[in-house]
Design a protein around this motif. Sequence first.
Motif, PDB file in Angstrom:
ATOM      1  N   ASN A  44      20.854  16.174  23.124  1.00  0.00           N
ATOM      2  CA  ASN A  44      22.074  16.973  22.939  1.00  0.00           C
ATOM      3  C   ASN A  44      21.801  18.472  23.008  1.00  0.00           C
ATOM      4  OD1 ASN A  44      23.594  14.595  22.619  1.00  0.00           O
ATOM      5  ND2 ASN A  44      23.099  14.538  20.442  1.00  0.00           N
ATOM      6  N   LYS A  45      21.013  18.869  24.008  1.00  0.00           N
ATOM      7  CA  LYS A  45      20.670  20.280  24.262  1.00  0.00           C
ATOM      8  C   LYS A  45      19.864  20.929  23.141  1.00  0.00           C
ATOM      9  CE  LYS A  45      24.563  20.967  27.342  1.00  0.00           C
ATOM     10  NZ  LYS A  45      25.689  21.803  27.716  1.00  0.00           N
ATOM     11  N   LYS A  46      19.225  20.111  22.300  1.00  0.00           N
ATOM     12  CA  LYS A  46      18.395  20.615  21.215  1.00  0.00           C
ATOM     13  C   LYS A  46      16.945  20.194  21.461  1.00  0.00           C
ATOM     14  CE  LYS A  46      17.645  20.392  16.266  1.00  0.00           C
ATOM     15  NZ  LYS A  46      17.979  19.797  15.013  1.00  0.00           N
ATOM     16  N   ALA A  47      16.026  21.162  21.412  1.00  0.00           N
ATOM     17  CA  ALA A  47      14.607  20.866  21.594  1.00  0.00           C
ATOM     18  C   ALA A  47      14.089  20.109  20.378  1.00  0.00           C
ATOM     19  CB  ALA A  47      13.818  22.149  21.781  1.00  0.00           C
ATOM     20  N   ILE A  48      13.507  18.931  20.616  1.00  0.00           N
ATOM     21  CA  ILE A  48      12.972  18.124  19.519  1.00  0.00           C
ATOM     22  C   ILE A  48      11.475  17.846  19.695  1.00  0.00           C
ATOM     23  CG2 ILE A  48      15.204  17.082  19.004  1.00  0.00           C
ATOM     24  CD1 ILE A  48      14.068  14.505  20.411  1.00  0.00           C
ATOM     25  N   GLY A  49      10.889  18.335  20.781  1.00  0.00           N
ATOM     26  CA  GLY A  49       9.474  18.120  21.015  1.00  0.00           C
ATOM     27  C   GLY A  49       9.068  18.608  22.386  1.00  0.00           C
ATOM     28  N   THR A  50       7.808  18.352  22.734  1.00  0.00           N
ATOM     29  CA  THR A  50       7.298  18.708  24.056  1.00  0.00           C
ATOM     30  C   THR A  50       6.373  17.620  24.572  1.00  0.00           C
ATOM     31  OG1 THR A  50       5.333  19.879  23.257  1.00  0.00           O
ATOM     32  CG2 THR A  50       7.343  21.192  23.557  1.00  0.00           C
ATOM     33  N   VAL A  51       6.184  17.620  25.860  1.00  0.00           N
ATOM     34  CA  VAL A  51       5.188  16.787  26.519  1.00  0.00           C
ATOM     35  C   VAL A  51       4.511  17.686  27.546  1.00  0.00           C
ATOM     36  CG1 VAL A  51       6.843  15.852  28.196  1.00  0.00           C
ATOM     37  CG2 VAL A  51       4.761  14.582  27.687  1.00  0.00           C
ATOM     38  N   SER A  52       3.184  17.554  27.659  1.00  0.00           N
ATOM     39  CA  SER A  52       2.448  18.420  28.577  1.00  0.00           C
ATOM     40  C   SER A  52       1.333  17.654  29.274  1.00  0.00           C
ATOM     41  CB  SER A  52       1.849  19.610  27.818  1.00  0.00           C
ATOM     42  OG  SER A  52       0.881  19.164  26.893  1.00  0.00           O
ATOM     43  N   VAL A  53       0.944  18.193  30.425  1.00  0.00           N
ATOM     44  CA  VAL A  53      -0.217  17.699  31.151  1.00  0.00           C
ATOM     45  C   VAL A  53      -1.080  18.925  31.447  1.00  0.00           C
ATOM     46  CG1 VAL A  53      -1.072  16.533  33.207  1.00  0.00           C
ATOM     47  CG2 VAL A  53       1.077  15.782  32.160  1.00  0.00           C
ATOM     48  N   THR A  54      -2.320  18.870  31.004  1.00  0.00           N
ATOM     49  CA  THR A  54      -3.241  19.990  31.179  1.00  0.00           C
ATOM     50  C   THR A  54      -4.375  19.556  32.102  1.00  0.00           C
ATOM     51  OG1 THR A  54      -2.726  20.748  28.947  1.00  0.00           O
ATOM     52  CG2 THR A  54      -4.723  21.638  29.973  1.00  0.00           C
ATOM     53  N   PRO A  55      -4.513  20.216  33.240  1.00  0.00           N
ATOM     54  CA  PRO A  55      -5.582  19.831  34.170  1.00  0.00           C
ATOM     55  C   PRO A  55      -6.958  20.213  33.635  1.00  0.00           C
ATOM     56  CG  PRO A  55      -4.467  21.794  34.964  1.00  0.00           C
ATOM     57  CD  PRO A  55      -3.730  21.342  33.726  1.00  0.00           C
ATOM     58  N   ASN A  56      -7.937  19.367  33.907  1.00  0.00           N
ATOM     59  CA  ASN A  56      -9.323  19.707  33.604  1.00  0.00           C
ATOM     60  C   ASN A  56      -9.839  20.609  34.718  1.00  0.00           C
ATOM     61  OD1 ASN A  56      -9.048  17.977  31.461  1.00  0.00           O
ATOM     62  ND2 ASN A  56     -10.573  16.508  32.137  1.00  0.00           N
ATOM     63  N   SER A  57     -10.930  21.276  34.468  1.00  0.00           N
ATOM     64  CA  SER A  57     -11.498  22.158  35.482  1.00  0.00           C
ATOM     65  C   SER A  57     -12.933  21.748  35.777  1.00  0.00           C
ATOM     66  CB  SER A  57     -11.440  23.609  35.006  1.00  0.00           C
ATOM     67  OG  SER A  57     -12.169  23.756  33.813  1.00  0.00           O
ATOM     68  N   GLY A  58     -13.494  22.349  36.775  1.00  0.00           N
ATOM     69  CA  GLY A  58     -14.860  22.024  37.169  1.00  0.00           C
ATOM     70  C   GLY A  58     -14.867  21.072  38.345  1.00  0.00           C
ATOM     71  N   CYS A  59     -15.971  21.033  39.064  1.00  0.00           N
ATOM     72  CA  CYS A  59     -16.008  20.235  40.289  1.00  0.00           C
ATOM     73  C   CYS A  59     -15.960  18.724  40.022  1.00  0.00           C
ATOM     74  CB  CYS A  59     -17.207  20.618  41.147  1.00  0.00           C
ATOM     75  SG  CYS A  59     -18.795  20.453  40.333  1.00  0.00           S
ATOM     76  N   PHE A  60     -16.383  18.267  38.864  1.00  0.00           N
ATOM     77  CA  PHE A  60     -16.358  16.831  38.577  1.00  0.00           C
ATOM     78  C   PHE A  60     -15.123  16.407  37.787  1.00  0.00           C
ATOM     79  CE2 PHE A  60     -20.961  17.725  39.031  1.00  0.00           C
ATOM     80  CZ  PHE A  60     -21.176  16.959  40.162  1.00  0.00           C
ATOM     81  N   ASP A  61     -14.483  17.332  37.107  1.00  0.00           N
ATOM     82  CA  ASP A  61     -13.352  16.988  36.254  1.00  0.00           C
ATOM     83  C   ASP A  61     -12.003  17.399  36.824  1.00  0.00           C
ATOM     84  OD1 ASP A  61     -14.710  15.674  34.242  1.00  0.00           O
ATOM     85  OD2 ASP A  61     -15.052  17.486  33.073  1.00  0.00           O
ATOM     86  N   SER A  62     -11.961  18.029  37.981  1.00  0.00           N
ATOM     87  CA  SER A  62     -10.692  18.543  38.496  1.00  0.00           C
ATOM     88  C   SER A  62      -9.712  17.443  38.885  1.00  0.00           C
ATOM     89  CB  SER A  62     -10.945  19.468  39.688  1.00  0.00           C
ATOM     90  OG  SER A  62     -11.577  18.755  40.730  1.00  0.00           O
ATOM     91  N   CYS A  63     -10.170  16.209  38.979  1.00  0.00           N
ATOM     92  CA  CYS A  63      -9.276  15.091  39.309  1.00  0.00           C
ATOM     93  C   CYS A  63      -8.704  14.441  38.047  1.00  0.00           C
ATOM     94  CB  CYS A  63     -10.007  14.054  40.149  1.00  0.00           C
ATOM     95  SG  CYS A  63     -11.409  13.294  39.292  1.00  0.00           S
ATOM     96  N   ARG A  64      -9.013  15.009  36.879  1.00  0.00           N
ATOM     97  CA  ARG A  64      -8.546  14.449  35.602  1.00  0.00           C
ATOM     98  C   ARG A  64      -7.669  15.462  34.876  1.00  0.00           C
ATOM     99  NH1 ARG A  64     -14.058  12.376  32.941  1.00  0.00           N
ATOM    100  NH2 ARG A  64     -13.018  13.383  31.232  1.00  0.00           N
ATOM    101  N   ALA A  65      -6.770  14.934  34.038  1.00  0.00           N
ATOM    102  CA  ALA A  65      -5.906  15.800  33.234  1.00  0.00           C
ATOM    103  C   ALA A  65      -5.643  15.112  31.899  1.00  0.00           C
ATOM    104  CB  ALA A  65      -4.593  16.074  33.955  1.00  0.00           C
ATOM    105  N   GLU A  66      -5.226  15.924  30.932  1.00  0.00           N
ATOM    106  CA  GLU A  66      -4.955  15.395  29.590  1.00  0.00           C
ATOM    107  C   GLU A  66      -3.465  15.483  29.265  1.00  0.00           C
ATOM    108  OE1 GLU A  66      -6.049  16.266  24.942  1.00  0.00           O
ATOM    109  OE2 GLU A  66      -7.503  16.828  26.480  1.00  0.00           O
ATOM    110  N   LEU A  67      -2.938  14.388  28.801  1.00  0.00           N
ATOM    111  CA  LEU A  67      -1.546  14.292  28.367  1.00  0.00           C
ATOM    112  C   LEU A  67      -1.468  14.662  26.891  1.00  0.00           C
ATOM    113  CD1 LEU A  67       1.400  13.144  28.876  1.00  0.00           C
ATOM    114  CD2 LEU A  67       0.508  11.023  27.915  1.00  0.00           C
ATOM    115  N   GLY A  68      -0.465  15.428  26.529  1.00  0.00           N
ATOM    116  CA  GLY A  68      -0.221  15.754  25.131  1.00  0.00           C
ATOM    117  C   GLY A  68       1.267  15.693  24.850  1.00  0.00           C
ATOM    118  N   TYR A  69       1.627  15.414  23.613  1.00  0.00           N
ATOM    119  CA  TYR A  69       3.042  15.382  23.245  1.00  0.00           C
ATOM    120  C   TYR A  69       3.186  15.592  21.753  1.00  0.00           C
ATOM    121  CZ  TYR A  69       1.470  10.560  22.678  1.00  0.00           C
ATOM    122  OH  TYR A  69       0.745   9.439  22.360  1.00  0.00           O
ATOM    123  N   VAL A  70       4.357  16.057  21.379  1.00  0.00           N
ATOM    124  CA  VAL A  70       4.686  16.270  19.975  1.00  0.00           C
ATOM    125  C   VAL A  70       6.182  16.055  19.835  1.00  0.00           C
ATOM    126  CG1 VAL A  70       4.970  18.777  20.226  1.00  0.00           C
ATOM    127  CG2 VAL A  70       4.381  17.821  17.997  1.00  0.00           C
TER     128      VAL A  70
END
Length: 127
Positions: A44-70
């Motif tokens: 109902n147009k009210k913020a009640i939380g967030t969801v995010s995806v954060t990419p990893n860095s580096g040549c071996f980890d760049s294909c991975r990301a971390e999901l977060g939510y609250v």
Amino acid sequence: MEWAADEKVSQFCTWDTYTCKDQALDFIKNIAIPHPWLRVICINKKAIGTVSVTPNSGCFDSCRAELGYVLAYKYWGKGIVTKAVKIVVSNIFQEWPNLERLEALVDIDNKGSQRVLEKAGFLKGVY
């Protein structure tokens, strides 16, 4: 502030419970806006939380990301975050074609969050 100032919510987060509006404004300005992929969960147009995806860095980890939510406590147990996570999972691999693996780290005592991930199709692993 509804979730950021609630100790029931922040106990499982990497940040401390917010105690003033300035902390929330600082988060919006310095973290939320420049974040590569963060969405607000609204009802109902009210913020009640967030969801995010954060990419990893580096040549071996760049294909991975971390999901977060609250999510604000009064909305826990209603399937809202599960639905949000499922939407993210169904779209993020098209949005980020280099992505091969989406991970989420969960506190061992946060059974609700573990259940969210299980219902969204995540597999439990110990590293």
